[in-house]
Design an enzyme around this catalytic site. Structure first.
Site, PDB file in Angstrom:
ATOM      1  CB  SER B 307      -0.928  -0.078   1.227  1.00 56.20           C
ATOM      2  OG  SER B 307      -1.902   0.916   1.208  1.00 56.20           O
ATOM      3  CG  ASP B 363      -6.062  -3.644  -3.605  1.00 52.96           C
ATOM      4  OD1 ASP B 363      -6.829  -2.768  -3.155  1.00 52.96           O
ATOM      5  OD2 ASP B 363      -4.871  -3.761  -3.233  1.00 52.96           O
ATOM      6  CG  HIS B 418      -5.514  -2.560   0.183  1.00 54.74           C
ATOM      7  ND1 HIS B 418      -4.631  -2.421  -0.870  1.00 54.74           N
ATOM      8  CD2 HIS B 418      -5.045  -1.748   1.172  1.00 54.74           C
ATOM      9  CE1 HIS B 418      -3.678  -1.562  -0.527  1.00 54.74           C
ATOM     10  NE2 HIS B 418      -3.904  -1.149   0.704  1.00 54.74           N
TER      11      HIS B 418
END
Lengths: 499, 499
Positions: B307, B363, B418
């Site tokens: 991320s 995602d 995610h």
């Protein structure tokens, strides 16, 4: 955000010497009890009675939920000084209370011990409250556990695991309950198909005082603790006006049908409810009473419970008082709803069942069921037609106020007001109906936030902190995480025996 | 609810013998590696490239979020048989991969190892992913802890505490970051006034392979792992179109201003960011490179992150490749957003930074920022005017599909898609772009639900099970519950030193 540390808060009343000394020598700091002086600590004040409560005031109080803040000085009257207290014991001294045996555990009246609250009675109320709290702390709420709905520990280890062995009681039996009526969010179930029980939940236990504790309180005390429900408001909202006759032997007596169903349901198709909760508990009470009476001992029965558990306690007391002659039966309930009609209350009074309802004013559950049609409507008897359908509270009330504690937040928190740990905290700090929170209250304040967020942020205690590590998941020797596994000793078994 | 147990599920493909044998003798079940055979496991299939992706298809895929179910057979192609696996090791064999050193950790290309995914590369990807996961598992998210925002453990104990010592790396430095830009929900803060740091968070660490691991992979590997954020969608939604020039030495290169702020912010008024994350990490990389080069060793740098952490990894790779000549720099990112413009991507390519972006198709984070204006718009150059303002992804993509795993639910779960543990599970089961989930994948499936509820209910793993006992509250010897207290060794210190 303004944060106060212990060193910066003004202390209007000095912390008593006993607390300070206890930092150095915690055990030596216990005061030697002076039984005579304590026994003389009796009030000369007004006795509380439900019948004197004014209906419009009550309704107005109900609607406002008592949230108008008290003057700031009550909020600041105690130092928010947890860090300094972190090295002190968490309890009041355990004194020999046998000189007040009749009042505390026997047939004598509690009313003259309530306002101001006698410190011996306060300690006993907290003791029973912690027995009720044990039914939550040890309950397996985890639907991913195959034993969801049972007690996490076997009865021999229950008090040890929860730090309650200090009270000097032994658990002799576990009680299981089911219900033939569909009740919202009552039964906790495992997601597993193959589980210990599909229909029953662990609903409480019977325990009995050991020799030392029996000596201290002056009699052999049998205690029954009943578990409540985590979603009371949701549930009790549904119960309005479902009073059911108790049976032909009981005249006009009617009780709430959901509570009665949990107390009396059984089914041969189940593993844990071939007999009902009522049958299980009564069998054990009778066995213990006979056992100790044969030894020539004075025996008392104290039944406790919070919320739904308090309702079951009252049904259980009704049955025990009917079935066992000359047994002093007491009920100490916390945040309990109404259970039956006026005839039910009269019958309990007639059988001399002593009842103390501990009630937080801001808690809505004790206002249910019968939020409109209840004992306060007696004066409008001609309006309601018959009292058979009117719910009533029974016994004495110990009224607590969330605003009295300087440790608690002042906002609206319906589950927080109802939480048993909030109750126990307020009992611990209670002196009388018109005095401030007790300065020397010692019970661990952090417990309040076990399952709520009632504590003020300055105390730095996380809300709802009572949780298991990794939801019970454990890493095995291969490095693999496996679902909750019980110690074989703690796996529920259908074979339950006496002491 | 229909629940399948391991014994009742039909097994279309038999579990390989190695798994069965391992139930009896788990260690002996490891296959002896055949390095030559494994090295020959090279693909002859098409190479993936971003530029060949069709814009309308991508947008349509984006809007549908790939949620149309695949045929049922893929869902049932693996037995959901956790119980049988609970006594097996959780990892693939650790083989000597030095014969592929240039491809795996050196300047050689990864592209021929990706489709099908070479098992040695898969193991390395999981290893780096677990290094990134460590930055979440060891992060103190508890605002009631006075060390909230720091690492729970000191660097010497980090890998031991997380079960990662097996990888053969030693942590040499912790990295802290702050930001001069207000970013929504980035910084985790303690509610305490007097805390270890008001402005900085622990943002990752530098580690280096030990002698055994260096021998296995064929070089001394420096790894940098960057922590991400728990609320990426919220945050990245804000970032649209805030590309900032990197500076006059870098031509047209522009990068997202929030990522750059976290990477480069510093302030003399802080305790942990008198130097920026960039300065901290570069100082350590340079120190380690000199140290091992002086000993005549081959050194590689692998930067990883999930991320936001993947974005920081790319900025870090850009800087390291610019600042340290001839150092092979690799990035393995998971679910990372776009970071910079096309010039940034070109410059990384020119400096031979090897980048593998592991991306779960469902995602949304890798689609941000630049959800509309990104590398796929190259062909419409005349529409957008200048490419200076267009975000681009760089490097190779390893595309994963949530639908490929029979262990995962098929519904919409944006945080679950995610989650880094979802990524690692899918990497572990990945064989190639057109084959089913790997039957002999061994990585512990239960880890997926650490912080999500992605696992199918039949597996009976609680969702979001990664939690501390009683939120760190501990009962002291006086019976009093006290807030989270760190072992003194684990209290963050401003003094950080090398290996």
């Amino acid at each position: 955000m303004a944060l106060a540390s212990s060193s910066t808060v003004h202390l209007p009343a000095p912390i008593p010497l006993i607390t300070r000394r206890s930092l150095l020598a915690p055990c030596a700091a216990y005061r030697t009890p002076d039984a005579a002086a304590a026994a003389a600590e009796l009030p000369h004040q007004k006795q509380r009675s439900n019948s004197t409560i004014n209906l419009p005031t009550t309704l107005s109080n109900l609607l406002h939920l008592h949230l108008t803040p008290k003057p700031e000085n009550s909020l600041e009257s105690l130092a928010v000084a947890l860090p300094a207290d972190r090295r002190t014991p968490t309890e009041s001294p355990k004194e020999d209370v046998s000189s007040l045996c009749s009042e505390l555990h026997g047939p004598g009246d509690w009313s003259r011990l309530l306002n101001p609250l006698h410190r011996w009675l306060r300690r006993e109320i907290v003791k029973y409250g912690e027995f009720a709290q044990a039914t939550y702390d040890a309950f397996d709420f985890n639907p991913f556990s195959e034993h969801c709905g049972s007690c996490l520990y076997c009865r021999r280890r229950l008090f040890d695991k929860l730090g309650l062995a200090k009270n000097g009681y032994d658990v002799t039996k576990y009680i299981y309950a089911m219900s033939h009526i569909e009740l919202p969010r009552w039964l906790e179930r495992s997601i597993h198909a193959d589980t210990w029980s599909k229909d029953s939940n662990w609903m409480g236990y019977v325990a009995v005082s050991d020799d030392t504790e029996s000596h201290r309180i002056g009699c052999r005390d049998i205690v029954v603790a009943w578990r409540g429900t985590i979603a009371p408001a949701e549930w009790f909202g549904d119960l309005q006006g479902k009073l059911e006759p108790l049976g032909s032997d009981h005249g006009d007596v009617r009780v709430e049908h959901g509570f009665l169903s949990i107390y009396t349901s059984k089914s041969d198709a189940t593993r844990y409810n071939k007999s009902s909760a009522s049958e299980q508990v009564m069998e054990e009470i009778k066995r213990l009473v006979s056992f100790y009476r044969e030894k020539g001992e004075q025996v008392s029965l104290t039944i406790t419970g919070h919320s739904l558990g308090g309702a079951l306690a009252l049904l259980n007391a009704y049955e025990a008082a009917s079935a066992v002659p000359d047994l002093p039966v007491s009920v100490i309930s916390f945040g309990a709803p109404r259970v039956g009609n006026i005839a039910f209350g009269e019958k309990l009074k007639q059988m001399e069942v002593k009842t103390l309802r501990v009630v937080v004013k801001q808690d809505v559950v004790p206002k249910m069921p019968g939020i409109l049609f209840n004992e306060k409507i007696k004066k409008f008897e001609n309006v309601t037609g018959t009292l058979e359908w009117v719910y009533t509270h029974v016994g004495l009330e110990l009224g607590l106020d969330v605003r009295s504690s300087p440790y608690l937040k002042k906002g609206l928190d319906i589950p927080g007001f109802h939480s048993l740990e909030t109750y126990l905290h307020l009992v611990d700090g209670y002196l009388s109906s018109d005095t401030e929170f007790r300065v020397d209250a010692k019970r661990d304040v952090a417990l309040v936030n076990k399952a709520s967020g009632m504590l003020r942020e300055e105390l730095r205690i996380p809300p709802c902190w009572h949780q298991s590590a990794n939801k019970g998941m454990a890493c095995n020797s291969y490095g693999r995480w496996v679902p909750p596994q019980r110690d074989p000793e703690d796996i529920p078994s259908p074979y339950r025996s006496g002491p």
